[in-house]
Enzyme design. Sequence first.
Site, PDB file in Angstrom:
ATOM      1  N   ASP A 101      37.309  28.269  40.000  1.00 31.40           N
ATOM      2  CA  ASP A 101      38.561  29.021  40.418  1.00 31.40           C
ATOM      3  C   ASP A 101      39.087  28.218  41.373  1.00 31.40           C
ATOM      4  OD1 ASP A 101      40.220  30.956  41.028  1.00 31.40           O
ATOM      5  OD2 ASP A 101      38.775  32.349  40.344  1.00 31.40           O
ATOM      6  N   ASP A 202      44.368  30.063  40.768  1.00 29.90           N
ATOM      7  CA  ASP A 202      44.786  31.310  41.670  1.00 29.90           C
ATOM      8  C   ASP A 202      46.242  31.228  41.857  1.00 29.90           C
ATOM      9  OD1 ASP A 202      43.752  33.883  42.947  1.00 29.90           O
ATOM     10  OD2 ASP A 202      44.395  32.966  44.608  1.00 29.90           O
ATOM     11  N   GLU A 258      47.088  31.537  37.069  1.00 28.31           N
ATOM     12  CA  GLU A 258      47.534  32.929  37.171  1.00 28.31           C
ATOM     13  C   GLU A 258      49.024  32.845  37.679  1.00 28.31           C
ATOM     14  OE1 GLU A 258      45.712  36.638  39.864  1.00 28.31           O
ATOM     15  OE2 GLU A 258      46.208  34.788  40.703  1.00 28.31           O
ATOM     16  N   HIS A 331      38.875  40.753  37.857  1.00 23.49           N
ATOM     17  CA  HIS A 331      38.123  41.290  39.175  1.00 23.49           C
ATOM     18  C   HIS A 331      39.211  41.862  39.943  1.00 23.49           C
ATOM     19  CE1 HIS A 331      40.032  37.541  40.098  1.00 23.49           C
ATOM     20  NE2 HIS A 331      39.924  37.789  41.565  1.00 23.49           N
ATOM     21  N   ASP A 332      40.549  41.844  39.301  1.00 26.30           N
ATOM     22  CA  ASP A 332      41.542  42.635  40.148  1.00 26.30           C
ATOM     23  C   ASP A 332      42.055  43.783  39.418  1.00 26.30           C
ATOM     24  OD1 ASP A 332      41.728  40.401  41.964  1.00 26.30           O
ATOM     25  OD2 ASP A 332      43.142  39.338  41.048  1.00 26.30           O
TER      26      ASP A 332
HETATM   27  O1  TEU Z   1      45.459  37.311  42.869  1.00 29.30           O
HETATM   28  C1  TEU Z   1      46.695  37.365  43.037  1.00 29.30           C
HETATM   29  C2  TEU Z   1      47.424  38.749  42.436  1.00 29.30           C
HETATM   30  O2  TEU Z   1      48.422  38.573  42.093  1.00 29.30           O
HETATM   31  C3  TEU Z   1      46.844  39.893  43.184  1.00 29.30           C
HETATM   32  O3  TEU Z   1      47.375  40.080  44.390  1.00 29.30           O
HETATM   33  C4  TEU Z   1      47.107  40.937  42.240  1.00 29.30           C
HETATM   34  O4  TEU Z   1      48.581  41.436  42.257  1.00 29.30           O
HETATM   35  C5  TEU Z   1      46.436  42.042  43.004  1.00 29.30           C
HETATM   36  O5  TEU Z   1      45.325  41.737  42.977  1.00 29.30           O
HETATM   37  C6  TEU Z   1      46.512  43.274  42.163  1.00 29.30           C
HETATM   38  O6  TEU Z   1      45.826  44.451  42.762  1.00 29.30           O
HETATM   39  C7  TEU Z   1      44.524  36.406  43.073  1.00 29.30           C
HETATM   40  C8  TEU Z   1      42.985  36.723  43.049  1.00 29.30           C
HETATM   41  O7  TEU Z   1      42.794  37.011  41.620  1.00 29.30           O
HETATM   42  C9  TEU Z   1      43.072  37.914  43.863  1.00 29.30           C
HETATM   43  O8  TEU Z   1      41.356  38.284  43.708  1.00 29.30           O
HETATM   44  C10 TEU Z   1      43.087  37.402  45.249  1.00 29.30           C
HETATM   45  O9  TEU Z   1      42.958  38.432  46.168  1.00 29.30           O
HETATM   46  C11 TEU Z   1      44.397  36.929  45.432  1.00 29.30           C
HETATM   47  O10 TEU Z   1      44.819  35.875  44.376  1.00 29.30           O
HETATM   48  C12 TEU Z   1      44.610  35.998  46.803  1.00 29.30           C
HETATM   49  O11 TEU Z   1      43.904  34.805  46.554  1.00 29.30           O
END
Ligand code: TEU
Length: 562
Positions: A101, A202, A258, A331-332
């Site tokens: 990542d 990310d 992403e 994970h989000d």
């Molecule tokens: O996520 C980016 C992102 O777009 C998230 O804010 C997403 O919209 C949100 O998690 C949805 O609820 C990335 C990573 O995957 C996330 O875990 C991190 O918190 C974020 O970037 C900051 O690095």
Amino acid sequence: MESNKKTWWKESVVYQIYPRSFCDSDGDGIGDLNGITEKLEYLKELGIDVIWLSPVYQSPNDDNGYDISDYQAIMKEFGTMEDYDCMLQKAHDLGIKIMMDLVVNHTSDEHAWFVESRKSKDNPYRDYYIWREGKEGKEPNNWGSCFGGSAWKYDEKTDMYFLHLFSQKQPDLNWDNPKVRQEVFDMMNWWCEKGIDGFRMDVISLISKVAELPDGEVGKSGYGDYSPYAANGPHVHEYLQEMNEKVLSKYDLITVGECSGVTVEEAKKYASSAGKELNMVFQFEHMDLDGGESFKWNHRKIRLTELKEVMSKWQTQLQDKAWNSLYWCNHDQPRIVSRLGNDSERYRELSAKMLGTCLHMMQGTPYVYQGEELGMTNYPFASPKDFRDIESINAYQELTEKGIVEPEEMFDFVSYKSRDNSRTPMQWDDSANGGFTTGTPWISVNPNYKTINAKEQMQREDSVFHYYKKLISLRKSHEIIVYGTYELLLPEDEKLYAYTRSLDNEKLLVVCNFSDEELKYELPAEFCGADIQILIANYQREQMEKNMILRPYEAVVCLKAQ
Ligand code: TEU
């Protein structure tokens, strides 16, 4: 034709590990690298090709490792660099690749660059970050942060503000500074020289901001929307091309960006078959379908017709031009079986298999998130105190304090959508804590681990695990699943998702019942012959029939060779 070029990363299946919640080898309640090493055979058995490892770098864990304080050191709770090397070696021995990542839109505020940067206006690291003067005693603009509140934090030392699109402990790097880019590229090369196999990048779509940082349109939260001025910004493609030239093109890697806010048109640039930037992107359109006025916080259900429209748009419009990633979970996101399927005892396994079928038969590189292959579900939160995630905690607090959403309703919304749903520990067996740890887990294990766990499913032929294993192996034995052209059938049907894939003289039909009802389905004439082969089905089904009755959450895939 260049655009149809066959490559290993198009033919791979990726498995995402969230290390904190995967497997704890030393009993401190936190997953770690040695835990991952122990479980590599399990992943080999599942048949995946690549692991995407969520961040394992040194971090104060304000956002569970997405706030990095040293890109070339391992987080203490996760182990040491030796443990990392061991894991990498064993993965490679098993034929599994490792995708790291890469979190470079921002660092932690504890990163040495930021510690320097905030010291003085003329510090050599000052321009590594985005600093601005306040406007009439207030923030430089009205942007809100992704995790609530303003996107600016005032720093007394120099009487200026720094930008953080995420938490206050995640200051945004200034990518317009060539030194920042070079530092990032050097660090990436260092990891590549170590032998890693790729990067998941990310929020890479956010690295280039419009220089003037204009105010955004004010939403329900009272803050302005930064996305028109930060997502897919003015120099993002230029910077990624530079990254490609200085790093990516020198190695044989798998790369995925992403890209929140990415459109099909933008994706064709990021992931163009010409190969000047990335291999593919994570788009968010299907995940945003159940969003609402207050960002993602509600309990709306996604309409199948809308889902089909979005998925089909990506499938058809990237054809021959760029490459898709395929995902339901990460994970989000909440657990897909609780979101798009049915997590009741009766239908959980059937609907989990149906969802897997629907996604894995599409064109693109599929991503499986830990526990998805077991049909793991959302967590039964009992109170707001159960939330561990910064996004959930802040959103609950902000929206209820401002009176935008009533506390009870907000608790429902967050319970349904919280990122914690996917972060509860992996359920390995029916022993204490699902076999995740011998200590106290950092986040509660879902109480359903006694019935939903890897050990039980590995022993049972008709489990979700074995079904995913078959989906993955089918992709290896049938090129049409990787490269076939996609066509949607019955776009208006609210309950049925049916599509075909075509390659040379073969055609594949995928039929998925997204409802708990029996549905009548008339098979297209070309699939009625005796030469039709069923590749996979989640119920007992011997043959395809002209007038079919599809049982609740039934999925069936059949192949016609001409
Ligand atoms: O996520 C980016 C992102 O777009 C998230 O804010 C997403 O919209 C949100 O998690 C949805 O609820 C990335 C990573 O995957 C996330 O875990 C991190 O918190 C974020 O970037 C900051 O690095």
